[in-house]
Structure formats: structure tokens, C-alpha cells
Design a protein around this motif. Structure first.
Motif, mmCIF file in Angstrom:
data_model
loop_
_atom_site.group_PDB
_atom_site.id
_atom_site.type_symbol
_atom_site.label_atom_id
_atom_site.label_comp_id
_atom_site.label_asym_id
_atom_site.label_seq_id
_atom_site.Cartn_x
_atom_site.Cartn_y
_atom_site.Cartn_z
ATOM 1 N N GLY A 79 29.404 -35.011 130.928
ATOM 2 C CA GLY A 79 29.384 -33.960 131.935
ATOM 3 C C GLY A 79 28.629 -32.731 131.475
ATOM 4 N N THR A 80 28.755 -31.671 132.258
ATOM 5 C CA THR A 80 28.091 -30.397 131.982
ATOM 6 C C THR A 80 29.149 -29.354 131.639
ATOM 7 N N TYR A 81 28.918 -28.589 130.580
ATOM 8 C CA TYR A 81 29.917 -27.648 130.075
ATOM 9 C C TYR A 81 29.273 -26.305 129.764
ATOM 10 N N VAL A 82 30.094 -25.277 129.818
ATOM 11 C CA VAL A 82 29.697 -23.937 129.393
ATOM 12 C C VAL A 82 30.537 -23.570 128.178
ATOM 13 N N VAL A 83 29.873 -23.133 127.120
ATOM 14 C CA VAL A 83 30.544 -22.767 125.876
ATOM 15 C C VAL A 83 30.440 -21.256 125.693
ATOM 16 N N ARG A 84 31.608 -20.617 125.538
ATOM 17 C CA ARG A 84 31.666 -19.170 125.290
ATOM 18 C C ARG A 84 32.536 -18.916 124.069
ATOM 19 N N ALA A 85 32.318 -17.784 123.440
ATOM 20 C CA ALA A 85 33.157 -17.376 122.314
ATOM 21 C C ALA A 85 33.612 -15.947 122.522
ATOM 22 N N GLN A 86 34.782 -15.622 121.974
ATOM 23 C CA GLN A 86 35.372 -14.289 122.106
ATOM 24 C C GLN A 86 34.989 -13.444 120.898
ATOM 25 N N LEU A 87 34.390 -12.291 121.137
ATOM 26 C CA LEU A 87 34.031 -11.372 120.050
ATOM 27 C C LEU A 87 35.269 -10.666 119.521
ATOM 28 N N PRO A 88 35.309 -10.344 118.226
ATOM 29 C CA PRO A 88 36.472 -9.634 117.684
ATOM 30 C C PRO A 88 36.560 -8.186 118.145
ATOM 31 N N SER A 89 35.434 -7.603 118.535
ATOM 32 C CA SER A 89 35.418 -6.218 119.018
ATOM 33 C C SER A 89 34.077 -5.964 119.683
ATOM 34 N N ASN A 90 33.972 -4.812 120.369
ATOM 35 C CA ASN A 90 32.698 -4.475 121.018
ATOM 36 C C ASN A 90 31.682 -3.903 120.044
#
Length: 593
Positions: free
Chosen positions: A79-90
């Protein structure tokens, strides 16, 4: 045909030894792109403990956490997927916020690189404070956990711990640098980027404390300056404070910033669980303040004030709570302090409030804030902090303890921030939102051999998903595994997402139930509006009494609203009563000033 339909079709599904049928892998590496070319060079290092989210269509497939080298690996279907990651801070940013992945065939693996760059060179320190319990006349331990989620190491960090007045410092696992009254200072030294540390502080709870009394201790880590400017902020900063003098409570709202406030801001005072006062304070010049005093009778009083718009970080919600003021020799209300969030949205500050206890459940789960009333109301987008306690009550030493916590779908696993704990642990983020804390080689003695050492806990904080609908119930529980024994299940905590749920005043009407009435503004200057929430009234009577119980005003009304004009009424506290056919449908307090 749909799988499981009564069509007589037979399906053969091949799985591995773990009953997994998916054959594709998404592998990736998150690294610090030091030269900012969005390409990985040989000397650029991986970033650990980044939560990664994989989404297919509108459905979240799974989460993962990068390891010490910045690698992650998740199994998916075609299938088709979107991969994102969470930053520790701005203080950090990705070259690309998300990556699109297509896996049309079976038995395929795709490799991703996700460069992350520094927005500014600056440390960003955070602190988490916890204690599993407080007992009167006995020593108790606070656990302090701190991290640097910024982009630059700090060489000389320090931490200030302000103890509750009923707590006395006994010892600490690192040297105490200085003490002034209830304020303790600890030097932490260097904290590298992405690294964390821990230490403990032992205190003794005064025997003069009442059973059930709440003790609030504050941790503040330094340096605590923000390095990214905030657009639109005037420079004003609102801080609140409270002083209990005998049976009078004095609240203060001050501007400690460098510029006047840009607009009038609102405040409320809550007595236990009802709004006692509300209103707004005018433009405050730097160094100026407004004060409010009220007679106190042992209740829990909380002042909340609006912060100046666009205040840096966006996390400040000034509040102060006083428990038991004016209750000497009388009744004191306990258990209200933690129903609302503390003023510790800043990563530099953590305020931990706990009631002292006699006995307690050794394997349980607690949530902060606890929420308002029996429904445990909280507002949408309020962060939650969970504390999971465990105790080895078996007959032998536990060599490993594992805590599994499957999160509510209304919570965002990518925002989890593991915090203080009694012992070192390994943290994993699994599946569609499962937290796993593994305490390897914990060597937790059983309670019959060493009761004080048989306890443990872990604490973590996370955000709700954005804009959870009102009425949603956020439930959470955990399973605790001692070695190879069956799991011990904790209680289930719950919160109901709501809005405008704090009562102004309630009363029993003739037909039973309760009527809620909102009074705004309160205190009022020229006029106040009283709004019954729960139905229309025909032939209602509004009566106003002064502090001596003398009736000073009577007005007839219909509908659900009374607009009360002051018309020369003197400053002071007044009591109102709304009636239908001589029966009270609502009552409460109004303050003219």
C-alpha cells in the motif's frame, strides 16, 4: 466476499511464528544534518527516541521509536503510507515534514533518511518531578528527571526545588549546593544534547500535617531562557500569587514583564468546585498589580488569570491554589487541588501536588489533573500526566518488571514524554499506541523481606489528539508483569472532555435535579448577567441579599436570563436567590466593586 461472510468460501493466510502476515518493512534513520545539506554524511549522528508515525490513508498503522543510532523499523502491508516523526522541540526542524512511501509488492523493504536540522543553537531543558506517595511522620522520596531537548549542550545547569512548608529536607543522592528555607539548590553540571539525568531527594512529612492534606513541591531547572522570539508578544507577563492571613485570603495579579498588557484580561476565583468570582483586570503597567481579598473558611481557593496574548511558548496559564485557608479549628476541604492543571506548562517547571495518605493500593494508576467533579472533566487539548505504581507483594525477588499501557485513541502517542521513575527503564513505543516500560535487573525485593524497597513507579506525560470532541471519555489503564507471572491490572482512570463545566452555583429546584447559573462578570461594576443553563422559567423572582441577610432588591423575570443593573448598590458581597412559586431554583454569590 468479505472475510467471515457466510458464503462458504475458504481462506488460507500464511503468517510467521508471531502470527504476522505482513511482509513489507519501512526502515529509516533520523540524523542530525549538521552541515544542513539534507544529505547524510559519514560523521553525522543519529537521533534517538524520536517517535515515528506511519499512516495509511486516514488510518494510523503503527508507531515506532528510534534507537540509539537513530534507526527505526516497522512492518506494513502492501500500500501507500505517510511517514512522520515528532520533533523533541521547536528548536529542530526536518528537511521534509513527512515522506510518502509506496509498497505495491510483497516482500519489499524501503530505506528512508530523515535529516533534522537545528533552527537555533541553544539548550532547552525540561524537568519532571514525582513521588509515589507521602506519609505523615515518615520519610518520602522525590524523584527528579531532567533532559536537554535543545540543539546545544549546557555546561552549568542547576535545579531549584521549592518544598511544601510541611516537608523537611533529609538527604539527596547528589550534593545539596545551597538551602534557603524551603528552597533547595542542586548543581547538575553539563547536560549534552538529547541526554537525560536523574536524582532523588528524601524529605520527611510533618506530623502536624492533616491526613489528606495536599503538599505541592516545585522543580525549576536553569538555564530557562527561550532562544526563539515570539511574534506579536508585547513583553507583558502575568503572574499570580496568594497569601492567607488568618481567615482572609489575598490574591494578587501582577505584570512582571517589560511592557503594559495589551488588553483587559479575564480571571476567575474557584472555591472548591464553584466559581466564586470572575471578571477582568484592566491594562497593567510593568510592575503594577491588582489585588482581591475575600473571607476564607477552610475551602480550597484557586485563582486563574489569562496570560498576555502570544506569550513565549504558548504554555503559560497563570494560576495559584490555596488549601484550607481560614479553616483553623473548623472544617477544611481536601482533594480539590489536583482537579485542575498546575501552572507548569513550561518545560523548565514542574509542580507536583500530592495528598498525604495512610494506606494505598500498591499497584495503581493515577492521572493529573484528576479532572472536575465525578465526570473528571478536562478541556480539550489539556495535557495529561500518568503515574503508574507497582509493588512486589509476592514471595521472591522480581528480576524484571514490565509495564504495558495501551493508550486511549483520544491520546497522541507521538507526544509521549517518559519521565521520572523509581528505577532505570527501557522505553518502547509499539503498535498503534502501546507504551512499554521494561525494568531490567530491577531486583525488586518482595514486601515480606523489605517493604520500603518493594515499591516502584514510572511517570509519563502526553497530549490529547487535537480538538477531541466534547463528551469524549479518555480511559486508561496499565498491565504490570512481574517476571513470568500473569499481569496485575491497574484501575482505569478516565476523563471527560468538556467546556465551560465549572459551576458558578447550584441549588435544588422543587422538581429535583440541579440548575446551573452563570454570573458574568463577577465581580461586576455597573451590571451583571445571570444566565440559567438548563431551561426557561416563567414567572421567576430574583432576590438579592446583603452580607447581613437583608433583602436589598427584588425583580421579576421570565426566560433564562436576568440582567441586573447596579444602580447605586454599595461595594460588597451579595447573595442572590432565584425562585419559582416560592421555591428556589438557583442561588449564589455576586460581588460589586
Amino acid at each position: 466476499s468479505p472475510f467471515g461472510a457466510e458464503s462458504g468460501d475458504v481462506y488460507l493466510i500464511k503468517t510467521d511464528s508471531n502470527f504476522v502476515s505482513w511482509t513489507n518493512w519501512i526502515e529509516g534513520n533520523i540524523f542530525h544534518d549538521a552541515d544542513e545539506n539534507c544529505l547524510k554524511d559519514s560523521l553525522e549522528t543519529g537521533q534517538k527516541n524520536y517517535p515515528v508515525e506511519v499512516t495509511g490513508g486516514q488510518e494510523i498503522i503503527t508507531y515506532a521509536l528510534t534507537d540509539t543510532l537513530g534507526n527505526f523499523r516497522v512492518r506494513v502491508d502492501t500500500g501507500t503510507y505517510v511517514v512522520r516523526a515528532q520533533l523533541p522541540s521547536n528548536y529542530w526542524e526536518f528537511c521534509e515534514d513527512s515522506l510518502l512511501v509506496e509498497l505495491p509488492e510483497l516482500f519489499d523493504t524501503i530505506q528512508l533518511e530523515m535529516p533534522v536540522q537545528a533552527v537555533v543553537d541553544c539548550p532547552l531543558l525540561s524537568v519532571d518531578l514525582a513521588t509515589p506517595f507521602l506519609r505523615r511522620c515518615f520519610p518520602s522520596t522525590y524523584y527528579v528527571h531532567f533532559c536537554n531537548s535543545g540543539t546545544l549542550a549546557t555546561d552549568s545547569a542547576s535545579l531549584q526545588l521549592i518544598l511544601d512548608p510541611f516537608l523537611t529536607y533529609v538527604s539527596s543522592s547528589i550534593p545539596l549546593a545551597a538551602q534557603s528555607g524551603d528552597t533547595l539548590l542542586f548543581n547538575l553540571g553539563a547536560i549534552p544534547v538529547g541526554e537525560c539525568g536523574n536524582f532523588t531527594v528524601t524529605v520527611e512529612v510533618s506530623c502536624d500535617a492533616e491526613l489528606g492534606q495536599t503538599h505541592c513541591t516545585e522543580a525549576h531547572i536553569f538555564p530557562d531562557s527561550l532562544c526563539i522570539p515570539t511574534a506579536g508578544w508585547s513583553g507583558a507577563e502575568i503572574e499570580v500569587s496568594a497569601l492567607c492571613a488568618n481567615d482572609t485570603l489575598h490574591f494578587s495579579i501582577a505584570n512582571t514583564g517589560t511592557a503594559p498588557t495589551s488588553e483587559p484580561l479575564e480571571f476567575i476565583v474557584i472555591e472548591d468546585d464553584v466559581i466564586l468570582m470572575s471578571g477582568d483586570f484592566g491594562i497593567l503597567q510593568p510592575g503594577a498589580s491588582e489585588s482581591y481579598s475575600l473571607a476564607a473558611g477552610g475551602a480550597t481557593y484557586r485563582l486563574e488569570a489569562e496570560q498576555e496574548p502570544n506569550f513565549p511558548g504558548g504554555w503559560s496559564a497563570p494560576s495559584v491554589t490555596v488549601e484550607g485557608c481560614g479553616g483553623a479549628g473548623g472544617s477544611v476541604s481536601f482533594g480539590f487541588v489536583n482537579q485542575f492543571p498546575q501552572d507548569d506548562g513550561s518545560p523548565f517547571v514542574d509542580i507536583h501536588c500530592r495528598q498525604n495518605v495512610g494506606s494505598y493500593d500498591p499497584n495503581d494508576k493515577q492521572a493529573f489533573p484528576q479532572g472536575y467533579h465525578a465526570q473528571h472533566f478536562i478541556e480539550a487539548n489539556t495535557e495529561l500526566e500518568y503515574l503508574i505504581r507497582f509493588q512486589n507483594t509476592g514471595t521472591d525477588t522480581a528480576f524484571q518488571v514490565v509495564v504495558l499501557d495501551t493508550l486511549s485513541p483520544f491520546l497522541d502517542p507521538a507526544t509521549v514524554r517518559p519521565g521520572a521513575s523509581s528505577h532505570a527503564y527501557q522505553f518502547e513505543l509499539l503498535g498503534s499506541g502501546i507504551l512499554k516500560f521494561t525494568f531490567n535487573d530491577i531486583l525488586l525485593p518482595d514486601s515480606n523481606v523489605n517493604e520500603p524497597a518493594s515499591h516502584g513507579f514510572v511517570q509519563f506525560r502526553l497530549a490529547q489528539r487535537p480538538d477531541v470532541p466534547p463528551g469524549s471519555v479518555i480511559e486508561n489503564s496499565a498491565a504490570i508483569y512481574f517476571d513470568f507471572n500473569p499481569p496485575v491490572l491497574t484501575n482505569t482512570t478516565w476523563h471527560t472532555v468538556g467546556q465551560d463545566f465549572v459551576l458558578v452555583e447550584t441549588a435544588e429546584p422543587a422538581g429535583g435535579g440541579a440548575v446551573r447559573v452563570a454570573v458574568f462578570p463577577n465581580p461586576f461594576r455597573s451590571a451583571a448577567t445571570l444566565e440559567l443553563q438548563g431551561g426557561e422559567i416563567s414567572g421567576g423572582v430574583f432576590r438579592l441579599y446583603d452580607a447581613l441577610g437583608r433583602q436589598v432588591r427584588t425583580e421579576n423575570f421570565n426566560g433564562n436570563r436576568v440582567v441586573f443593573e447596579r444602580r447605586g448598590l454599595a461595594d460588597g458581597v451579595y447573595f442572590f436567590r432565584m425562585e419559582v412559586d416560592g421555591e428556589a431554583v438557583a442561588s449564589g454569590k455576586m460581588i460589586a466593586r
